[in-house]
Design an enzyme around this catalytic site. Structure first.
Site, PDB file in Angstrom:
ATOM      1  N   ASP A  41      -0.717   0.409  -5.416  1.00 15.07           N
ATOM      2  CA  ASP A  41      -1.734   1.237  -4.782  1.00 15.07           C
ATOM      3  C   ASP A  41      -2.951   1.334  -5.687  1.00 15.07           C
ATOM      4  OD1 ASP A  41      -1.337   2.969  -2.064  1.00 15.07           O
ATOM      5  OD2 ASP A  41      -3.017   3.695  -3.255  1.00 15.07           O
ATOM      6  N   ALA A  89       0.891  -1.181   0.000  1.00 20.21           N
ATOM      7  CA  ALA A  89       0.000   0.000   0.000  1.00 20.21           C
ATOM      8  C   ALA A  89       0.917   1.215   0.000  1.00 20.21           C
ATOM      9  CB  ALA A  89      -0.913  -0.022   1.227  1.00 20.21           C
ATOM     10  N   ALA A  90       1.401   1.573  -1.188  1.00 19.04           N
ATOM     11  CA  ALA A  90       2.606   2.387  -1.293  1.00 19.04           C
ATOM     12  C   ALA A  90       2.402   3.900  -1.223  1.00 19.04           C
ATOM     13  CB  ALA A  90       3.337   2.038  -2.587  1.00 19.04           C
ATOM     14  N   ALA A  91       1.269   4.398  -1.739  1.00 19.27           N
ATOM     15  CA  ALA A  91       1.117   5.861  -1.835  1.00 19.27           C
ATOM     16  C   ALA A  91       1.135   6.512  -0.445  1.00 19.27           C
ATOM     17  CB  ALA A  91      -0.181   6.194  -2.551  1.00 19.27           C
ATOM     18  N   PRO A  92       1.696   7.723  -0.312  1.00 18.58           N
ATOM     19  CA  PRO A  92       2.314   8.567  -1.342  1.00 18.58           C
ATOM     20  C   PRO A  92       3.804   8.303  -1.592  1.00 18.58           C
ATOM     21  CG  PRO A  92       2.185   9.783   0.710  1.00 18.58           C
ATOM     22  CD  PRO A  92       1.594   8.418   0.985  1.00 18.58           C
ATOM     23  N   GLY A  93       4.332   7.194  -1.084  1.00 20.10           N
ATOM     24  CA  GLY A  93       5.699   6.809  -1.438  1.00 20.10           C
ATOM     25  C   GLY A  93       6.773   7.050  -0.390  1.00 20.10           C
ATOM     26  N   GLY A  94       6.371   7.478   0.804  1.00 17.67           N
ATOM     27  CA  GLY A  94       7.365   7.738   1.856  1.00 17.67           C
ATOM     28  C   GLY A  94       8.141   6.498   2.247  1.00 17.67           C
ATOM     29  N   CYS A 135      -1.446   2.702  11.573  1.00 15.25           N
ATOM     30  CA  CYS A 135      -1.463   3.905  12.429  1.00 15.25           C
ATOM     31  C   CYS A 135      -2.767   3.907  13.221  1.00 15.25           C
ATOM     32  CB  CYS A 135      -1.281   5.173  11.602  1.00 15.25           C
ATOM     33  SG  CYS A 135      -2.479   5.360  10.285  1.00 15.25           S
ATOM     34  N   ASP A 177       2.000  -1.707   5.123  1.00 18.44           N
ATOM     35  CA  ASP A 177       1.524  -0.631   5.987  1.00 18.44           C
ATOM     36  C   ASP A 177       0.034  -0.536   5.681  1.00 18.44           C
ATOM     37  OD1 ASP A 177       1.849   1.535   7.828  1.00 18.44           O
ATOM     38  OD2 ASP A 177       1.603   2.904   6.138  1.00 18.44           O
TER      39      ASP A 177
END
Length: 309
Positions: free
Chosen positions: A144, A120-125, A241, A188
């Site tokens: 994503d 779940a990659a966005a926004p790429g941090g 989170c 994540d």
């Protein structure tokens, strides 16, 4: 005690849950979430060395302290003007990232040349941090579902000089279609976000137990897919989170009960809960970790490191 949680805007359901989980500390956690978090950043070592960048920023009057678990991470203690308007930021020498969000890539320990998935990659941090830890070698498949968010991810990765990542506009639930076996996977997971109330105060009142249950179902499906596509001996780092045990400890208990895996110890954070709401969980779950705003100065966060046997 509950009255104070109500006055902060928590719904009856969640105020009572948090009191059941932490007793009087629930108030300390809730009050810490009323304050903004320190702004943190990660030095992008694909473009510059840590020491060089910290010197450049010091000269401009920025002061910061290290993030204990991230060699490249710092939190600002003095920001004379917005760090995002500096040429260093615009040139991709640093990335603004919350301190707890730096932990999952560090916990995953991706190595040069490995095949890695970010589910779940966005926004790429976290994706860009993985690329940095891998020295831009090997390959990252970053999934994503959100088209707009993927555009933002692409811009972030190109600003940061990431070249080892393939962006895939698709749910990672379909990752088996690639026919790839992964060395390491970062999940994540989508969650109710109750650890991010400092920036999303509406979540105090508008979340329901239905939302928690919905997220839990999705998280379990995603973990199952991750483990099916991981090499034996491979590592999955699962993070959220969220403060809710249903999205954290209960998910990990389900993994331990249903898959041939072991939980690996993590160094930072507090041990995860082993008796939430009086429900006995495996003592192994203490190896997973929680971060709290009152103690760690971060958002509420959960991280578990799982090895496929």
């Amino acid at each position: 005690m509950l009255e104070r949680l109500f006055s902060l805007g928590y719904s009856k359901t969640f105020a009572e849950r948090y009191y059941a989980l932490w007793g009087d500390r629930a108030l300390a956690i809730a009050e810490a979430m009323e304050k903004p978090l320190p702004r943190c950043f990660r030095v992008n070592t694909l473009r510059i060395e840590v020491q060089k960048l910290t010197k450049l920023l010091n000269k401009k009057g920025f002061q910061f302290k290290r993030v204990p678990w991230a060699r490249e991470g710092f939190c600002l203690t003095r920001e004379p003007f917005s760090i995002t308007s500096t040429p260093e930021y615009l040139g991709g020498l640093l990335y603004i990232q919350e301190a707890s969000s730096m932990y999952p890539p560090v916990a995953l320990e991706p190595k040069v040349g490995e095949t890695v998935a970010d589910m779940a990659a966005a926004p790429g941090g976290k994706t860009s941090y993985l690329a940095q830890l891998m020295g831009n070698e090997g390959i990252i498949y970053a999934f994503d579902v959100g088209e707009e968010r993927l555009k933002e991810t692409r811009l972030n990765l190109s600003r940061l000089g990431v070249t080892n990542t393939v962006l895939i506009h698709k749910s990672s639930l379909h990752m088996a279609e690639l026919g790839v076996e992964f060395d390491k996977i970062l999940l994540d997971a989508p969650c109710t976000g109750s650890g991010t109330i400092h920036k999303n105060p509406e979540r105090k009142a508008n979340r329901t137990m239905e939302d928690v249950k919905f997220c839990q179902g999705l998280q379990m499906r995603m973990i199952k897919v991750a483990l099916e596509n991981l090499k034996p001996g491979g590592i999955l780092v699962y993070s959220t989170c969220s403060l809710e045990p249903e999205e954290n400890e209960f998910v990990i208990q389900w993994v331990l009960d249903n898959f041939d895996v072991e939980l690996l110890p993590l160094r930072y954070g507090e041990p995860a809960l082993t008796n939430p709401f009086g429900i006995e969980l495996s003592d192994e779950i203490r190896k997973a970790r929680r971060f709290y705003p009152d103690r760690h100065g971060t958002s509420g966060f959960f991280v578990a490191k799982i090895k496929k046997l």
